[in-house]
Design a protein around this motif. Structure first.
Motif, PDB file in Angstrom:
ATOM      1  N   TYR A 128       0.843  -1.192   0.000  1.00  0.00           N
ATOM      2  CA  TYR A 128       0.000   0.000   0.000  1.00  0.00           C
ATOM      3  C   TYR A 128       0.879   1.243   0.000  1.00  0.00           C
ATOM      4  CZ  TYR A 128       0.996   0.317   5.038  1.00  0.00           C
ATOM      5  OH  TYR A 128       1.627   0.419   6.264  1.00  0.00           O
ATOM      6  N   ASN A 146       2.339   4.695   1.431  1.00  0.00           N
ATOM      7  CA  ASN A 146       2.593   5.470   2.642  1.00  0.00           C
ATOM      8  C   ASN A 146       2.653   6.946   2.289  1.00  0.00           C
ATOM      9  OD1 ASN A 146       3.576   3.645   5.124  1.00  0.00           O
ATOM     10  ND2 ASN A 146       4.171   2.693   3.202  1.00  0.00           N
ATOM     11  N   GLY A 161       0.141   5.139   6.659  1.00  0.00           N
ATOM     12  CA  GLY A 161      -1.130   5.254   5.966  1.00  0.00           C
ATOM     13  C   GLY A 161      -1.924   6.440   6.477  1.00  0.00           C
ATOM     14  N   GLY A 180      -4.376   2.690  -0.960  1.00  0.00           N
ATOM     15  CA  GLY A 180      -4.323   1.821   0.195  1.00  0.00           C
ATOM     16  C   GLY A 180      -4.606   0.368  -0.101  1.00  0.00           C
TER      17      GLY A 180
END
Length: 303
Positions: A106, A108, A184, A275
């Motif tokens: 995902y 960052n 995230g 994400g």
């Protein structure tokens, strides 16, 4: 692959390759995660649970995150781990660490955090200021150093190495004036913070970072409304990878990757853009080579 067939193959693979195994004959995987309460620890706990349901024995190990995780993999003290893309790239290109990738996980977001009432508006204004770049051994610290270099400060910042919780406390107490965090969106600790915070825009530094380090960094934005911000905050994005030691048996790497995608809806990745774990982007791991077992899984999916 059925659970019973997967368990048989894993047991055989573990015994042949010399992986640590329990009384049931299944190989035990050591998963290097991150600091307590951080996103890698939380995601690691969920992934460990899914892997156990998929026929593995798993031990999740708390760490300082990316840099320590890569070192543990290279030294054979862990089998799987999470890492920011720039730390993993550095590990392969510079340190020649024997690691491979299973998936790009995902996106960052680099957070440069100041108090709401701070007079700091631009990264260049960090010159001579007290700044936490993240904990020693973390990927955040690697990224933060690069961001500070790209900002070409008139004089160096006064650097501390605090984790997220300590950075928040230090900011509220006036011991630092800014801190970096890479994670995230939203990061729960920041979203729930009683310290009034504001994020600085960092997207102007992406071209300089890409010139120096290649396409590890992307222009992205923290959406409006996150952390109380009324408008989107343009910033720097860099992916997280699930990585492994090179010597992980191919059947094990295949099965881990298979479980990863079978359980992706339960892993609860960050909700912000970028994400969601997606097979189309999971193979994009830059100079970090895909493990042959992971590559075989992706071929089985795409045909």
């Amino acid at each position: 692959m059925s659970l019973s067939r997967r368990s048989f193959l894993l047991a055989a693979s573990g015994l042949v390759a010399g992986c640590g195994a329990g009384d049931d004959g299944l190989p035990e995987l050591k998963l290097a995660t991150g600091p307590a309460g951080g996103p890698y620890e939380l995601l690691g706990a969920r992934l460990a649970g899914e892997l156990r349901r998929g026929g593995f024995r798993v031990r999740a190990l708390g760490t300082a995150a990316s840099v320590e995780n890569l070192r543990m993999l290279a030294e054979g003290r862990a089998d799987l781990g999470f890492s920011l893309a720039d730390s993993a790239d550095d590990g392969v290109r510079v340190h020649r660490q024997p690691i491979a990738a299973l998936a790009r996980m995902y996106m960052n977001y680099v957070h440069l955090v100041v108090l709401t009432g701070s007079d700091i508006r631009l990264p260049a204004q960090l010159a001579g200021r007290s700044v936490s770049i993240g904990a020693s051994g973390s990927g955040t610290a690697v990224t933060a150093r690069r961001v500070l270099d790209a900002a070409a400060l008139a004089r160096p910042a006064r650097v501390s190495k605090f984790g997220l919780d300590t950075s928040l406390t230090a900011l509220g107490e006036g011991r630092i004036e800014a801190f970096f965090w890479s994670g995230g969106v939203p990061t729960p600790a920041l979203a729930a913070s009683k310290v009034p915070i504001r994020l600085l825009a960092l997207d102007s530094l992406v071209p300089a970072l890409r010139r120096t380090y290649g396409p590890l960094y992307e222009s992205t934005a923290v959406p409006a409304g996150e952390y109380g911000g009324p408008a989107p905050v343009p910033t720097i994005g860099t992916p997280s990878y699930l990585v492994c030691r090179n010597g992980l048996p191919e059947e094990v790497a295949f099965a881990v990757t298979e479980v990863l995608f079978q359980s992706r809806d339960r892993l609860e990745m960050p909700d912000a853009p970028g994400g969601r774990l997606d097979k189309r982007y999971a193979i994009g791991t830059g100079v970090v080579p895909l493990h042959p077992g992971a590559a075989r899984y992706y071929r089985s999916v795409y045909g």
